[in-house]
Design a protein around this motif. Sequence first.
Motif, mmCIF file in Angstrom:
data_model
loop_
_atom_site.group_PDB
_atom_site.id
_atom_site.type_symbol
_atom_site.label_atom_id
_atom_site.label_comp_id
_atom_site.label_asym_id
_atom_site.label_seq_id
_atom_site.Cartn_x
_atom_site.Cartn_y
_atom_site.Cartn_z
ATOM 1 N N PRO A 131 14.282 -16.826 -8.925
ATOM 2 C CA PRO A 131 14.473 -17.751 -10.055
ATOM 3 C C PRO A 131 13.194 -18.393 -10.552
ATOM 4 O O PRO A 131 13.185 -18.990 -11.641
ATOM 5 N N ARG A 132 12.106 -18.276 -9.787
ATOM 6 C CA ARG A 132 10.824 -18.820 -10.231
ATOM 7 C C ARG A 132 10.104 -17.768 -11.070
ATOM 8 O O ARG A 132 9.725 -16.715 -10.563
ATOM 9 N N PRO A 133 9.900 -18.008 -12.366
ATOM 10 C CA PRO A 133 9.316 -16.982 -13.244
ATOM 11 C C PRO A 133 7.968 -16.461 -12.757
ATOM 12 O O PRO A 133 7.687 -15.257 -12.873
ATOM 13 N N ALA A 134 7.116 -17.342 -12.231
ATOM 14 C CA ALA A 134 5.794 -16.904 -11.783
ATOM 15 C C ALA A 134 5.904 -15.937 -10.612
ATOM 16 O O ALA A 134 5.173 -14.946 -10.540
ATOM 17 N N VAL A 135 6.824 -16.194 -9.697
ATOM 18 C CA VAL A 135 7.008 -15.304 -8.549
ATOM 19 C C VAL A 135 7.521 -13.947 -9.012
ATOM 20 O O VAL A 135 7.059 -12.900 -8.540
ATOM 21 N N ALA A 136 8.472 -13.947 -9.942
ATOM 22 C CA ALA A 136 9.010 -12.683 -10.445
ATOM 23 C C ALA A 136 7.918 -11.863 -11.131
ATOM 24 O O ALA A 136 7.838 -10.637 -10.950
ATOM 25 N N ARG A 137 7.061 -12.512 -11.891
ATOM 26 C CA ARG A 137 5.992 -11.781 -12.571
ATOM 27 C C ARG A 137 4.941 -11.298 -11.575
ATOM 28 O O ARG A 137 4.453 -10.156 -11.666
ATOM 29 N N TYR A 138 4.598 -12.123 -10.629
ATOM 30 C CA TYR A 138 3.640 -11.757 -9.578
ATOM 31 C C TYR A 138 4.129 -10.520 -8.832
ATOM 32 O O TYR A 138 3.366 -9.577 -8.583
ATOM 33 N N ALA A 139 5.418 -10.507 -8.478
ATOM 34 C CA ALA A 139 5.982 -9.371 -7.755
ATOM 35 C C ALA A 139 5.959 -8.105 -8.595
ATOM 36 O O ALA A 139 5.790 -7.001 -8.073
ATOM 37 N N THR A 140 6.116 -8.246 -9.895
ATOM 38 C CA THR A 140 6.108 -7.095 -10.788
ATOM 39 C C THR A 140 4.713 -6.493 -10.921
ATOM 40 O O THR A 140 4.548 -5.266 -10.898
ATOM 41 N N GLU A 141 3.697 -7.343 -11.016
ATOM 42 C CA GLU A 141 2.362 -6.860 -11.381
ATOM 43 C C GLU A 141 1.422 -6.593 -10.203
ATOM 44 O O GLU A 141 0.566 -5.708 -10.273
ATOM 45 N N LEU A 142 1.556 -7.355 -9.123
ATOM 46 C CA LEU A 142 0.581 -7.230 -8.030
ATOM 47 C C LEU A 142 0.509 -5.828 -7.426
ATOM 48 O O LEU A 142 -0.577 -5.388 -7.041
ATOM 49 N N PRO A 143 1.612 -5.072 -7.306
ATOM 50 C CA PRO A 143 1.523 -3.753 -6.685
ATOM 51 C C PRO A 143 0.629 -2.751 -7.403
ATOM 52 O O PRO A 143 0.395 -1.655 -6.875
ATOM 53 N N GLN A 144 0.111 -3.106 -8.585
ATOM 54 C CA GLN A 144 -0.857 -2.209 -9.228
ATOM 55 C C GLN A 144 -2.085 -1.990 -8.341
ATOM 56 O O GLN A 144 -2.827 -1.028 -8.525
ATOM 57 N N TRP A 145 -2.293 -2.880 -7.357
ATOM 58 C CA TRP A 145 -3.432 -2.692 -6.459
ATOM 59 C C TRP A 145 -3.272 -1.453 -5.582
ATOM 60 O O TRP A 145 -4.276 -0.924 -5.083
ATOM 61 N N LEU A 146 -2.061 -0.958 -5.405
ATOM 62 C CA LEU A 146 -1.892 0.237 -4.568
ATOM 63 C C LEU A 146 -2.467 1.482 -5.242
ATOM 64 O O LEU A 146 -3.337 2.143 -4.657
ATOM 65 N N PRO A 147 -2.032 1.846 -6.459
ATOM 66 C CA PRO A 147 -2.682 3.000 -7.104
ATOM 67 C C PRO A 147 -4.152 2.745 -7.392
ATOM 68 O O PRO A 147 -4.962 3.685 -7.381
ATOM 69 N N ALA A 148 -4.529 1.487 -7.632
ATOM 70 C CA ALA A 148 -5.949 1.180 -7.853
ATOM 71 C C ALA A 148 -6.770 1.558 -6.630
ATOM 72 O O ALA A 148 -7.844 2.164 -6.743
ATOM 73 N N THR A 149 -6.272 1.206 -5.447
ATOM 74 C CA THR A 149 -7.000 1.516 -4.214
ATOM 75 C C THR A 149 -7.085 3.011 -3.988
ATOM 76 O O THR A 149 -8.138 3.547 -3.606
ATOM 77 N N ILE A 150 -5.989 3.719 -4.215
ATOM 78 C CA ILE A 150 -5.986 5.165 -3.995
ATOM 79 C C ILE A 150 -6.975 5.860 -4.924
ATOM 80 O O ILE A 150 -7.793 6.680 -4.489
ATOM 81 N N HIS A 151 -6.923 5.542 -6.199
ATOM 82 C CA HIS A 151 -7.777 6.229 -7.167
ATOM 83 C C HIS A 151 -9.246 5.842 -6.980
ATOM 84 O O HIS A 151 -10.135 6.685 -7.131
ATOM 85 N N PHE A 152 -9.514 4.593 -6.640
ATOM 86 C CA PHE A 152 -10.891 4.186 -6.378
ATOM 87 C C PHE A 152 -11.437 4.896 -5.147
ATOM 88 O O PHE A 152 -12.572 5.395 -5.154
ATOM 89 N N SER A 153 -10.645 4.986 -4.095
ATOM 90 C CA SER A 153 -11.093 5.641 -2.865
ATOM 91 C C SER A 153 -11.396 7.111 -3.091
ATOM 92 O O SER A 153 -12.300 7.679 -2.465
ATOM 93 N N ALA A 154 -10.629 7.738 -3.985
ATOM 94 C CA ALA A 154 -10.822 9.164 -4.236
ATOM 95 C C ALA A 154 -11.983 9.452 -5.185
ATOM 96 O O ALA A 154 -12.512 10.565 -5.190
#
Length: 378
Positions: A288-311
């Motif tokens: 119900p907290r809008p900031a938490v919902a948005r954070y959860a939606t956007e933060l996982p972009q760090w996973l593909p970022a890490t993979i592509h940067f490492s490669a």
Amino acid sequence: MSSPQPPPAAALPLFCPIPLVLHPAGVEEIDTAGVEWTINHGLIAPGSAMARSKTGLVAAAGVPFATTQAARVMCRYSYWAFAMDDHLDTLATDLPAAACLVAEANRVMYEPSTTPIPDLGSHPSALLTSLRDLRDQMIDCLGPDGLNMLRSANTHWLGGQLWKLAMWNRPTPPTVGEYLRMRWQKCGCETLAAFAAPGTGYPMSAAELYDPSVRAFTQALFLACTTINDLGSMTKEADTPEGAINICSALAAEHHLDPVSALYRAGELYERLVLLMTRLQAVLRNDPRPAVARYATELPQWLPATIHFSAASARYLTQLRPSSAPLPDLVVTDTPNWWDPGDTTPPPYPDIAWWWEHASTRTALYGSGNAGQPGSVQ
């Protein structure tokens, strides 16, 4: 459960259910801003491997919804962090010098710009003066409250650097639990988490960021990223003290595994972390907290970022280190290879097993819908 048959060692499939998204400003623009700033502060040399490391990809893919100013600052901060990390590695046998440099860096983050920076020698002094410049840039794009959370996370990261150096200088290897505790602190990803909301222009309180379920989600995501980083770093750290301590060495020591079996066990743990992160993301999107919902939606972009940067980064590419054994090719897949998604059993490490408990609790409270959309770039 029985893990699926591991694939041939020539290819290392990485489960990543999050699609890669890039900042509209573009990798090159963001990276150029980072490289020029880092060279101007004397932290790296033009044309060096670091200058060709494509660290702009980290920011462009990790915070694709941030303001352009914030993405540039994130890129500069990433270059600074790599330079600091590499310099601290050279102090592996000089813990007093490392501790003093860390203390001076913490002082820079907390003291006014009018406070003199001591002369510690060319490279350490450059690390301090550039950090002050970064801090001032962060105030502009994060605001005072955002900077406050980031400077706290930065202090936590520097403490983790000393923890890792201390491990190098003792005869006993860490348990998997201690390694995971240290790795979370040393990886510096807490700074990325603190940067996410203010860098994208929405408010998120410290109470929300440190909510236990949000914390479990954040740490599951970034410890998956650090597992990728551990695998990528093995080549550049093979002949250093740091090369003796990584997720594979910790798993091998505790479970009496040979190196190949330890690599597969690390892949299994990685997938369990990613699967947990996606479960927590699904329920936090309904928070119900809008900031938490948005954070959860956007933060996982760090996973593909890490993979592509490492490669793609010259920081990790083995062809730039002819004496290093090549790592398997990284192949991104949208399905797990080592772990059954239906098995939600926590791993046998109490240090992180509590995250799985929060996934079950939050699912009972809020369900597992997929509400929430990424924000827009400013």
